[in-house]
Enzyme design. Structure first.
Site, short mmCIF file in Angstrom:
data_model
loop_
_atom_site.label_atom_id
_atom_site.label_comp_id
_atom_site.label_asym_id
_atom_site.label_seq_id
_atom_site.Cartn_x
_atom_site.Cartn_y
_atom_site.Cartn_z
CD GLU A 363 -6.22 0.69 -20.53
OE1 GLU A 363 -5.84 0.55 -19.36
OE2 GLU A 363 -6.19 -0.22 -21.38
N1 CAA Z 1 -11.74 2.39 -7.42
C1 CAA Z 1 -12.94 2.15 -6.84
N2 CAA Z 1 -13.97 3.05 -6.87
C2 CAA Z 1 -13.75 4.21 -7.51
C3 CAA Z 1 -12.53 4.52 -8.13
C4 CAA Z 1 -11.49 3.56 -8.07
N3 CAA Z 1 -10.31 3.75 -8.63
N4 CAA Z 1 -12.63 5.74 -8.69
C5 CAA Z 1 -13.88 6.20 -8.42
N5 CAA Z 1 -14.54 5.25 -7.71
C6 CAA Z 1 -15.90 5.36 -7.15
C7 CAA Z 1 -16.00 6.57 -6.24
O1 CAA Z 1 -15.57 6.26 -4.95
C8 CAA Z 1 -17.48 6.88 -6.31
O2 CAA Z 1 -18.17 5.98 -5.45
P1 CAA Z 1 -19.17 6.56 -4.32
O3 CAA Z 1 -20.26 7.27 -5.09
O4 CAA Z 1 -19.64 5.34 -3.63
O5 CAA Z 1 -18.39 7.50 -3.48
C9 CAA Z 1 -17.85 6.50 -7.74
O6 CAA Z 1 -16.85 5.60 -8.20
C10 CAA Z 1 -17.92 7.71 -8.65
O7 CAA Z 1 -16.63 8.33 -8.60
P2 CAA Z 1 -16.41 9.84 -8.95
O8 CAA Z 1 -17.45 10.67 -8.27
O9 CAA Z 1 -14.98 10.13 -8.68
O10 CAA Z 1 -16.72 9.85 -10.52
P3 CAA Z 1 -16.52 10.97 -11.57
O11 CAA Z 1 -17.69 11.00 -12.46
O12 CAA Z 1 -16.09 12.25 -10.92
O13 CAA Z 1 -15.33 10.38 -12.49
C11 CAA Z 1 -13.09 9.96 -13.22
C12 CAA Z 1 -14.07 10.11 -12.05
C13 CAA Z 1 -11.74 9.70 -12.60
C14 CAA Z 1 -13.03 11.22 -14.04
C15 CAA Z 1 -13.55 8.76 -14.10
O14 CAA Z 1 -14.75 9.04 -14.78
C16 CAA Z 1 -12.50 8.32 -15.09
O15 CAA Z 1 -11.54 7.65 -14.73
N6 CAA Z 1 -12.71 8.65 -16.39
C17 CAA Z 1 -11.85 8.15 -17.46
C18 CAA Z 1 -12.40 6.89 -18.03
C19 CAA Z 1 -11.37 6.09 -18.75
O16 CAA Z 1 -10.26 5.88 -18.29
N7 CAA Z 1 -11.76 5.58 -19.92
C20 CAA Z 1 -10.89 4.73 -20.67
C21 CAA Z 1 -11.70 3.82 -21.50
S1 CAA Z 1 -11.14 2.17 -21.48
C22 CAA Z 1 -9.91 2.03 -22.63
O17 CAA Z 1 -9.35 2.98 -23.10
C23 CAA Z 1 -9.55 0.63 -22.92
C24 CAA Z 1 -8.94 0.36 -24.22
O18 CAA Z 1 -9.62 -0.12 -25.11
C25 CAA Z 1 -7.48 0.54 -24.40
#
Ligand code: CAA
Length: 380
Positions: A363
């Site tokens: 996550e």
């Molecule tokens: N809420 C709403 N919208 C969001 C948001 C949030 N928390 N975070 C980002 N967004 C939106 C942004 O506003 C943006 O929208 P706009 O283009 O309209 O402005 C869009 O999403 C893209 O955002 P970023 O440009 O910030 O995206 P990024 O490519 O730079 O990535 C990141 C950001 C934080 C690194 C993200 O990719 C991330 O969280 N990565 C990790 C993924 C993750 O947690 N994976 C876990 C897998 S699930 C799991 O583990 C479950 C399990 O089985 C236990």
């Protein structure tokens, strides 16, 4: 500011503690050893309302708040983090995702069963080449009129072989980047959907983790969640809540190890006295206590933010970053306090140490939490 739990919250915490002691503890070493999924226990947790803790009772949920959720998660995770991740994914990622963003039909069809434990859910974002970099989804869903054609591979999916309902993120329009991603509800047994072999993991070995393959799976149009192109934001928002769940899991792992180490240190004698009387051990215990208390306040803060309708993207990242660090650091210390016994499976702390590691990875890795936090604090 009120730091006291209500009587209701104490009752919920105690019910989870009793369940963990009486039901999870007896077979936990065997489930870890044999990678045995606790199907019967999941059913019992469903009966207790632990699989739809925050879901509205009109959809079969328990209608509790996020504070209740983290209290339950902490207690389950003290004993069995494999069981608690099943609870966390089902509640935070699947039930919440459907309740907050699903249509009424989707809620009636899927949420009502997920909230009671009749169904188990999985959340499918990660891919072989899109873990932290979640916008780089390779899985595609091509619009074919009345359905989407889904193709691709998902990795490290919790509940992967056991779920009935899978929320799957996929690219529908690569040119639109994160705005070209959608979330879909995929059912077990749909043609072209294959579950790969189970992963043989370092920790949380009682949970069920698989690679999933989608080969021309026809997903009905009505199974898309939310507006066209909203899938990435859906995933991010849902994961913010998921991080509260994993933060509370990490807190539980840390406090479980601390409680075992404290008890052991009052019984085990060396150099003529119980080892807790040696400052080398007493200071370790003091550090554990202080760090766990601090992590608990951060977890509660994030849960409170969510309950108050405040933004919890950053507070959940802070809670997960800190609680997972404390879990890793202090489960290692707990093993040290147990000495040779800590290296032996019967004493539980080596399992907690292995289970702690995943809380810094899934996550969103600790580095991803720092991306979320640093972007927020440096934004001008
Ligand atoms: N809420 C709403 N919208 C969001 C948001 C949030 N928390 N975070 C980002 N967004 C939106 C942004 O506003 C943006 O929208 P706009 O283009 O309209 O402005 C869009 O999403 C893209 O955002 P970023 O440009 O910030 O995206 P990024 O490519 O730079 O990535 C990141 C950001 C934080 C690194 C993200 O990719 C991330 O969280 N990565 C990790 C993924 C993750 O947690 N994976 C876990 C897998 S699930 C799991 O583990 C479950 C399990 O089985 C236990």
């Amino acid at each position: 500011m009120n730091f006291n739990l209500s009587e209701e919250h104490k009752m919920i915490r105690d019910a989870a503690r009793d369940f963990a002691q009486n039901e999870l503890l007896p077979g936990v070493i065997d489930r870890d050893e044999n990678q045995h999924f606790p199907a019967e226990l999941v059913k019992k947790m469903g009966d207790l309302g632990f699989l739809g803790i925050m879901v509205d009772p009109k959809y079969g949920g328990s209608g509790m708040d996020t504070i209740s959720y983290v209290l339950i998660m902490e207690e389950l995770s003290k004993i069995d983090a494999s069981a608690s991740v099943i609870v966390s994914v089902n509640n935070s990622l699947v039930c919440y995702g459907l309740e907050a963003y699903g249509t009424e039909e989707q809620k009636q069809k899927y949420l009502t069963k997920l909230a009671t434990g009749e169904f188990i859910g999985a959340f499918c974002l990660s891919e072989p080449e899109a873990g932290s970099d979640a916008t780089s989804q390779k899985t595609t869903a091509i619009d074919k009129g009345d359905h989407y054609l889904l193709n691709g591979t998902k990795n490290w999916i919790t509940n992967g072989g056991r779920a009935d309902v899978y929320l799957v993120m996929a690219q529908t329009d690569r040119d639109k980047g994160s705005h070209g991603i959608n979330a879909f509800i995929v059912e077990k047994g749909m043609n072209g959907f294959h579950v790969g072999p189970k992963e043989n993991k370092l920790g949380i070995r009682g949970s069920d983790t698989h690679t999933l393959q989608f080969n021309d799976v026809k997903v009905p149009k009505e199974n898309r969640i939310g507006e066209d192109g909203s899938g990435f934001r859906f995933a991010m928002k849902t994961l913010s809540g998921g991080r509260i769940g994993i933060a509370s899991q990490a807190l539980g792992i840390a406090s479980g190890a601390y409680e075992l180490a404290l008890k052991y240190s009052k019984e085990r004698k060396a150099f003529g006295t119980e080892i807790c009387n040696h400052q080398a051990i007493a200071f370790k215990l003091a550090d554990m206590y202080a760090d766990i208390e601090a992590a608990r306040y951060l977890v509660m803060r994030a849960a409170w933010d969510k309950d108050q309708g405040k933004n919890y993207d950053v507070s959940s990242a802070v809670a997960k970053l800190q609680a997972s660090k404390v879990a890793m650091q202090h489960t290692v210390e707990a093993v040290q306090i147990f000495g040779g016994n800590g290296f032996v499976k019967d004493y539980h702390v080596e399992r907690l140490m292995r289970d702690a590691k995943i809380t810094q990875i899934y996550e969103g890795t600790s580095e991803i939490q720092k991306v979320v936090i640093s972007r927020s604090i440096t934004k001008t």
